[in-house]
Scaffold this active site. Structure first.
Site, PDB file in Angstrom:
ATOM      1  N   GLU A  31       6.518 -43.284 -62.925  1.00  0.00           N
ATOM      2  CA  GLU A  31       7.214 -42.688 -64.198  1.00  0.00           C
ATOM      3  C   GLU A  31       6.465 -42.267 -65.086  1.00  0.00           C
ATOM      4  OE1 GLU A  31      10.374 -41.553 -63.733  1.00  0.00           O
ATOM      5  OE2 GLU A  31      11.046 -43.167 -63.210  1.00  0.00           O
ATOM      6  N   THR A  33       4.154 -40.085 -64.762  1.00  0.00           N
ATOM      7  CA  THR A  33       2.805 -40.009 -64.304  1.00  0.00           C
ATOM      8  C   THR A  33       2.653 -38.360 -63.913  1.00  0.00           C
ATOM      9  OG1 THR A  33       3.943 -40.261 -62.174  1.00  0.00           O
ATOM     10  CG2 THR A  33       2.602 -41.940 -63.078  1.00  0.00           C
ATOM     11  N   ASP A  34       3.593 -37.721 -64.155  1.00  0.00           N
ATOM     12  CA  ASP A  34       3.709 -36.158 -63.540  1.00  0.00           C
ATOM     13  C   ASP A  34       3.079 -35.141 -64.730  1.00  0.00           C
ATOM     14  OD1 ASP A  34       6.026 -36.197 -65.461  1.00  0.00           O
ATOM     15  OD2 ASP A  34       7.373 -34.893 -64.039  1.00  0.00           O
ATOM     16  N   GLY A 124      23.040 -35.790 -67.889  1.00  0.00           N
ATOM     17  CA  GLY A 124      22.281 -36.590 -69.003  1.00  0.00           C
ATOM     18  C   GLY A 124      22.240 -37.995 -68.512  1.00  0.00           C
ATOM     19  N   GLY A 126      19.609 -39.145 -66.562  1.00  0.00           N
ATOM     20  CA  GLY A 126      18.372 -39.410 -65.955  1.00  0.00           C
ATOM     21  C   GLY A 126      18.312 -39.157 -64.511  1.00  0.00           C
ATOM     22  N   SER A 129      20.508 -33.495 -63.218  1.00  0.00           N
ATOM     23  CA  SER A 129      21.277 -32.637 -63.195  1.00  0.00           C
ATOM     24  C   SER A 129      20.814 -30.937 -63.485  1.00  0.00           C
ATOM     25  CB  SER A 129      22.610 -32.913 -64.129  1.00  0.00           C
ATOM     26  OG  SER A 129      22.564 -32.683 -65.276  1.00  0.00           O
ATOM     27  N   GLU A 162      12.909 -24.262 -66.997  1.00  0.00           N
ATOM     28  CA  GLU A 162      13.295 -25.388 -68.110  1.00  0.00           C
ATOM     29  C   GLU A 162      12.106 -25.494 -69.243  1.00  0.00           C
ATOM     30  OE1 GLU A 162      15.083 -28.628 -66.384  1.00  0.00           O
ATOM     31  OE2 GLU A 162      14.710 -29.876 -68.075  1.00  0.00           O
ATOM     32  N   ASP A 174      11.002 -33.416 -60.945  1.00  0.00           N
ATOM     33  CA  ASP A 174      12.479 -33.358 -60.756  1.00  0.00           C
ATOM     34  C   ASP A 174      12.928 -32.312 -59.918  1.00  0.00           C
ATOM     35  OD1 ASP A 174      12.506 -35.365 -62.570  1.00  0.00           O
ATOM     36  OD2 ASP A 174      13.486 -34.196 -64.346  1.00  0.00           O
ATOM     37  N   TYR A 226       8.974 -38.706 -76.033  1.00  0.00           N
ATOM     38  CA  TYR A 226       8.426 -38.071 -74.812  1.00  0.00           C
ATOM     39  C   TYR A 226       7.249 -37.035 -75.276  1.00  0.00           C
ATOM     40  CZ  TYR A 226       8.399 -35.358 -70.484  1.00  0.00           C
ATOM     41  OH  TYR A 226       7.697 -34.912 -69.341  1.00  0.00           O
TER      42      TYR A 226
HETATM   43  P1  ADP Z   1      19.710 -34.703 -66.668  1.00  0.00           P
HETATM   44  O1  ADP Z   1      18.909 -33.617 -66.064  1.00  0.00           O
HETATM   45  O2  ADP Z   1      18.954 -35.973 -66.752  1.00  0.00           O
HETATM   46  O3  ADP Z   1      21.125 -34.679 -66.241  1.00  0.00           O
HETATM   47  P2  ADP Z   1      19.305 -33.018 -69.061  1.00  0.00           P
HETATM   48  O4  ADP Z   1      19.817 -33.170 -70.545  1.00  0.00           O
HETATM   49  O5  ADP Z   1      18.056 -32.752 -68.527  1.00  0.00           O
HETATM   50  O6  ADP Z   1      19.732 -34.220 -68.367  1.00  0.00           O
HETATM   51  O7  ADP Z   1      20.302 -31.832 -68.435  1.00  0.00           O
HETATM   52  C1  ADP Z   1      21.659 -31.725 -68.634  1.00  0.00           C
HETATM   53  C2  ADP Z   1      22.045 -30.529 -69.087  1.00  0.00           C
HETATM   54  O8  ADP Z   1      22.026 -29.504 -68.082  1.00  0.00           O
HETATM   55  C3  ADP Z   1      23.530 -30.236 -69.549  1.00  0.00           C
HETATM   56  O9  ADP Z   1      23.710 -30.605 -71.023  1.00  0.00           O
HETATM   57  C4  ADP Z   1      23.947 -28.653 -69.192  1.00  0.00           C
HETATM   58  O10 ADP Z   1      23.445 -28.064 -70.252  1.00  0.00           O
HETATM   59  C5  ADP Z   1      22.952 -28.721 -67.982  1.00  0.00           C
HETATM   60  N1  ADP Z   1      23.678 -29.001 -66.791  1.00  0.00           N
HETATM   61  C6  ADP Z   1      23.533 -29.579 -65.795  1.00  0.00           C
HETATM   62  N2  ADP Z   1      24.654 -29.600 -64.717  1.00  0.00           N
HETATM   63  C7  ADP Z   1      25.291 -28.480 -65.094  1.00  0.00           C
HETATM   64  C8  ADP Z   1      26.623 -28.211 -64.485  1.00  0.00           C
HETATM   65  N3  ADP Z   1      26.771 -28.678 -63.414  1.00  0.00           N
HETATM   66  N4  ADP Z   1      27.441 -27.237 -65.271  1.00  0.00           N
HETATM   67  C9  ADP Z   1      26.611 -27.008 -66.451  1.00  0.00           C
HETATM   68  N5  ADP Z   1      25.673 -27.313 -67.155  1.00  0.00           N
HETATM   69  C10 ADP Z   1      25.230 -28.268 -66.269  1.00  0.00           C
HETATM   70 MG    MG Z   2      16.909 -33.059 -67.035  1.00  0.00          MG
END
Ligand code: ADP
Ligand code: MG
Length: 385
Positions: A31, A33-34, A124, A126, A129, A162, A174, A226
């Site tokens: 963690e 480390t990247d 969100g 972690g 997504s 990103e 990720d 971060y």
């Molecule tokens: P994590 O990657 O840890 O889940 P992030 O804050 O990096 O959290 O990314 C979450 C954001 O990515 C969401 O607020 C949204 O903007 C976008 N997102 C992720 N998955 C979806 C989805 N299925 N539909 C729409 N937006 C998404």
């Molecule tokens: Mg993310």
């Protein structure tokens, strides 16, 4: 037809040309480390983001997500500008738009797309997504337009989307985990060379289970903290005269620490160097089939993040301490910190008591109920249809 394809058809009036999926991920160890050119050992989750898509020839980008309230977001491919990504209710569309932008920047031809998203990766938490959405979109576009990208190249491009378009300074772990993982394996990643190895990681066969404990909190200080952690690592590397903290051998850690004047910087360096060493040792244990013995190293990793790197929070600490007290072999926060999820390595038959103990401890502390699910190492991004 899958649900995602059916929804696409209802939305756009024609069936999609294909459906692609990319998973969320958890990081077993490695963690922070990247951005130090170090090692990580993530694996893909069974939860994934599906993208149904069809090409367009008119330069229009139409994005829709079953998980966002914005309706269809329409953008003009020729007008994509990282200085002006989509805002407010449409801000999620910056992720797929950023992927299109990064493909164009790389000189790869994309002429438009209709896209519909559906995901069961929690947002969100972690569990990345964001990478799942980027990688599923990138895989869809490279297939639709016949673009010659390898999986690591695709991951690097998704990360660029990103970083430069959405504006989040994440490392590449990720996207690599989502793009390149294989079922039943963790992905050993060298974030400098992008070299990767698939390490057998079959918990079920060893009578074990991994629990993902989503604390369902995200503390506000995450972003600034971060950036400061990154900066202090880069400053420490410069002070020590190495290109990155990855270049400090574990055996020389004590001498290196003696040369650093600032006690905070010393702790940050100690985390990064010991964490890289934990990745190496855990990889060895997995290869030897000694899965249970990784537990103490996972717990040591948590203490390092909590005390030396100072990126944990009360909810994560409680999840880890409670899982350990309830019999977990090891437990740690996973992801950037200040909320998000923790991992616990437990006996397969301990799922119920550990889940109950953590849920009750959260209730006693007045925290939101956590969401606790088992996670088996799953496949990376793939075409479904
Ligand atoms: P994590 O990657 O840890 O889940 P992030 O804050 O990096 O959290 O990314 C979450 C954001 O990515 C969401 O607020 C949204 O903007 C976008 N997102 C992720 N998955 C979806 C989805 N299925 N539909 C729409 N937006 C998404
Ligand atoms: Mg993310």
């Amino acid at each position: 037809m899958s649900r995602t394809a059916q929804e696409f058809k209802e939305l756009y009036g024609h069936p999609p040309e294909g459906v692609w999926a990319a998973p969320g991920r958890v990081n077993l160890i490695g963690e922070h480390t990247d951005y130090n050119d170090g090692f990580a050992l993530p694996f893909a989750l069974p939860q994934r983001t599906e993208v149904a898509a069809s090409p367009r020839t008119d330069g229009a980008l139409r994005f829709h997500s079953a998980d966002a309230p914005s309706g269809v977001v329409t953008l003009d491919l020729a007008a994509l500008d990282p200085a002006r990504p989509p805002q407010t209710a449409e801000s999620w569309a910056a992720y797929p738009a950023g992927v299109v932008w990064a493909l164009l920047e790389a000189g790869l031809p994309v002429r438009g797309v209709d896209l519909h998203v559906r995901s069961d990766v929690p947002n969100g938490a972690g569990l990345s997504s964001s990478a799942a959405l980027e990688v599923a979109t990138a895989l869809a576009l490279t297939d639709l337009y016949g673009l010659p990208l390898t999986r690591p190249e695709l991951a690097a491009l998704a990360r660029r989307a990103e970083n430069a378009y959405v504006g989040v300074p994440c490392g590449v772990m990720d996207q690599m985990a989502s793009a390149c993982s294989t079922e039943g394996h963790a992905l050993h990643l060298d974030t400098r060379s992008l070299e990767q190895r698939h390490i057998p990681f079959d918990c079920a066969a060893a009578g074990l289970r991994l629990l993902v404990i989503d604390t369902r909190v995200k503390h506000a200080l995450a972003d600034g903290a971060y950036a400061r952690r990154r900066a202090s690592c880069h400053e420490a590397a410069a002070e020590l005269g190495v290109p990155a903290l990855r270049d400090l051998p574990y055996e020389e850690l004590d001498q290196a620490l003696d040369r650093l004047g600032d006690p905070v910087r010393r702790r940050r360096v100690r985390h990064v160097v010991t964490e890289n060493e934990r990745v190496v040792r855990i990889e060895e244990l997995l290869r030897a089939g000694r899965l249970r013995e990784t537990g103490p190293l996972l717990s040591e990793g948590h203490r390092s993040l909590r005390d030396d790197y100072e990126v944990s929070c009360p909810e994560l600490d409680l999840a880890v301490a409670t899982a350990e007290a309830a019999g977990a072999y090891g437990s740690r926060m996973t992801g950037g910190g200040f909320g998000g999820s923790a991992l616990a390595l437990i006996d397969a038959d301990a799922e119920e008591p550990v889940t109950r103990a953590v849920t009750e401890a959260f209730a006693r502390a007045g925290f939101k109920p956590p969401s606790i699910t088992p996670a088996a190492p799953s496949a990376g991004a793939t075409r479904l249809l």
